[in-house]
Design a protein around this motif. Structure first.
Motif, PDB file in Angstrom:
ATOM      1  N   GLU A 142      42.000  30.015  37.958  1.00 51.52           N
ATOM      2  CA  GLU A 142      41.125  29.522  37.293  1.00 51.52           C
ATOM      3  C   GLU A 142      39.861  30.361  36.796  1.00 51.52           C
ATOM      4  OE1 GLU A 142      41.341  26.296  36.087  1.00 51.52           O
ATOM      5  OE2 GLU A 142      43.159  26.362  37.405  1.00 51.52           O
ATOM      6  N   MET A 143      39.734  31.499  37.514  1.00 53.70           N
ATOM      7  CA  MET A 143      38.646  32.327  37.340  1.00 53.70           C
ATOM      8  C   MET A 143      38.979  33.101  35.963  1.00 53.70           C
ATOM      9  SD  MET A 143      37.160  35.645  39.400  1.00 53.70           S
ATOM     10  CE  MET A 143      38.318  36.871  38.830  1.00 53.70           C
ATOM     11  N   PHE A 144      40.252  33.215  35.549  1.00 50.83           N
ATOM     12  CA  PHE A 144      40.612  34.212  34.615  1.00 50.83           C
ATOM     13  C   PHE A 144      40.673  33.137  33.465  1.00 50.83           C
ATOM     14  CE2 PHE A 144      43.028  36.517  38.186  1.00 50.83           C
ATOM     15  CZ  PHE A 144      42.379  37.736  37.808  1.00 50.83           C
ATOM     16  N   PRO A 184      31.579  35.436  42.152  1.00 47.95           N
ATOM     17  CA  PRO A 184      31.241  35.065  43.820  1.00 47.95           C
ATOM     18  C   PRO A 184      31.765  33.529  43.928  1.00 47.95           C
ATOM     19  CG  PRO A 184      29.403  36.360  42.813  1.00 47.95           C
ATOM     20  CD  PRO A 184      30.417  35.976  41.671  1.00 47.95           C
ATOM     21  N   LYS A 185      31.628  32.820  43.072  1.00 51.09           N
ATOM     22  CA  LYS A 185      32.259  31.246  42.937  1.00 51.09           C
ATOM     23  C   LYS A 185      33.681  31.361  43.410  1.00 51.09           C
ATOM     24  CE  LYS A 185      33.023  28.751  38.854  1.00 51.09           C
ATOM     25  NZ  LYS A 185      32.643  28.251  38.017  1.00 51.09           N
TER      26      LYS A 185
END
Length: 119
Positions: A75-77, A107-108
């Motif tokens: 999800e970060m990507f 950081p999330k």
């Protein structure tokens, strides 16, 4: 999407374990204080909270398989990644804006990125 922005900088996963399998070429890993130049057939495993980075420092193509568990970090990507143009086989280095976006959202996702400080 290019993962180079994340793996280029030393970073720590607070939730995931990560493994790399080098298919071809040479990848230089920094694992805590140890530097390892990995070639085809090398398997590298990072436990949670291991500081690490990886980079192809050669002028030859390198390929590897990266596995991250548990799932969810993708999800970060999707949030910061930039799709490569159709037919591309490599990505340009991340822009300053892309790097700043990554540093803001990491950081999330439980990622601590340790950007080297330059004097």
């Amino acid at each position: 999407m290019c993962l180079e922005a994340v793996d280029h900088f030393p970073h720590v996963h607070r939730r995931e374990k990560k493994s790399f399998y080098v298919l071809e070429g040479k990848i230089t890993f920094q694992i805590d204080a140890k530097r390892v130049v990995a070639t085809a057939g090398t398997f590298a495993y990072m436990t949670v909270s291991t500081t690490h980075s990886s980079k192809n420092k050669s002028n030859q193509t390198a390929k590897m398989i990266i596995s991250i568990a548990p799932a969810g970090l993708e999800e970060m990507f999707f949030e910061f990644g930039v799709p490569l143009p159709e037919g591309s086989t490599s990505a340009l280095p991340p822009t300053k804006d892309e790097t700043e976006t990554l540093l803001a959202i990491a950081p999330k996702y439980g990622i601590e990125i340790r950007v080297p400080q330059h004097d």
